[in-house]
Design a protein around this motif. Structure first.
Motif, PDB file in Angstrom:
ATOM      1  N   GLU A  41      -0.044  -2.339  -8.452  1.00  0.00           N
ATOM      2  CA  GLU A  41      -0.916  -1.178  -8.799  1.00  0.00           C
ATOM      3  C   GLU A  41      -0.239   0.104  -8.657  1.00  0.00           C
ATOM      4  OE1 GLU A  41      -3.649  -0.588 -10.043  1.00  0.00           O
ATOM      5  OE2 GLU A  41      -4.056   1.176  -9.229  1.00  0.00           O
ATOM      6  N   ASP A  45      -1.139   6.622  -5.085  1.00  0.00           N
ATOM      7  CA  ASP A  45      -1.346   5.848  -4.029  1.00  0.00           C
ATOM      8  C   ASP A  45      -0.597   4.916  -3.745  1.00  0.00           C
ATOM      9  OD1 ASP A  45      -2.632   4.616  -1.467  1.00  0.00           O
ATOM     10  OD2 ASP A  45      -4.282   3.797  -2.951  1.00  0.00           O
ATOM     11  N   ALA A  87      -1.355   1.222  -1.990  1.00  0.00           N
ATOM     12  CA  ALA A  87      -1.834   0.085  -2.824  1.00  0.00           C
ATOM     13  C   ALA A  87      -0.759  -0.897  -3.049  1.00  0.00           C
ATOM     14  CB  ALA A  87      -2.145   0.656  -4.186  1.00  0.00           C
TER      15      ALA A  87
END
Ligand code: AMP
Length: 209
Positions: free
Chosen positions: A185, A178, A181
């Motif tokens: 992260e 992802d 993010a």
């Protein structure tokens, strides 16, 4: 794979403009055994006073892809120079390829050179990325990111030409992270995938915090 071409063990970073391929590639290349190669940087570092440099700058200024034959030829030279200068050790190092291959056709052209160990798909929506790109344009003075029409064109180019690269490679070597993010992260997710996929023997139990 053909015997004449050098074969590079590679991790591909694939994602839309602004998804953090360059940021993550640069951080990971601080680790021994990883070398980050960005085709965008390769073009940006050409001598823009030369005819060829000027011509190639025109493509990126319009948000268009440089023709495949020129791109692949330049990239091969670039890799040879890196190997010769010792910046890249073909036996020891894994390439973090950022921005290339940019289409299924380029993936085909690179099939003799690239031993694809893993494709990291940095998934992110266009809306989330536009703001990042705007910031980067101001910080890095990137001509291709300053003009909103060019940015739109780069996203269209990504959807039409680059996203199909995902179809070219076997799904068991593709992992999605992802990219919307926070960068730290995203890095954590990438490190986890790299460990599981490339270095499972280095996995240890999580540290209690
Ligand atoms: P990037 O830094 O990866 O966003 O690339 C900046 C610009 O360089 C792109 O918009 C293209 O004009 C050009 N470029 C970078 N990589 C490639 C590639 N693999 N094929 C064609 N053009 C590329």
């Amino acid at each position: 794979m053909s015997a004449e071409q050098p074969v590079y063990r590679s991790v591909l970073l694939l994602g839309p403009p602004g998804s953090g391929k360059g940021t993550q590639g640069k951080v990971l290349s601080q680790m021994p055994g990883f070398v980050h190669v960005s085709s965008g940087d390769m073009f940006r570092n050409l001598d823009h006073q030369s005819d060829r440099g000027r011509l190639l700058l025109e493509y990126s200024t319009r948000g268009e892809l440089v023709p495949d034959d020129v791109t692949i030829r330049l990239w091969r030279h670039h890799m040879e120079r890196m190997a010769k200068s010792g910046q890249f050790d073909i036996k020891r190092d894994v390439l973090l390829l950022d921005g290339i291959p940019r289409s299924a056709h380029q993936a085909e052209m690179l099939a003799d050179n690239v031993d694809m160990l893993l494709l990291l798909h940095l998934q992110a929506s266009q809306e989330a990325m536009v703001e990042r790109i705007h910031k980067r344009a101001l910080q890095e003075n990137r001509l291709d990111d300053i003009n909103p029409d060019v940015v739109r064109r780069r996203f269209q180019e990504y959807e039409a030409a680059t996203a199909p690269v995902l179809e070219f490679y076997p799904t068991d070597k593709i992992r999605t992270v992802d990219a919307g993010a926070a960068p730290l992260e995203v890095l954590r997710q990438i490190i986890e995938v790299l460990q599981v996929m490339l270095f499972p023997e280095t996995l240890q139990h999580s540290i209690a915090v």
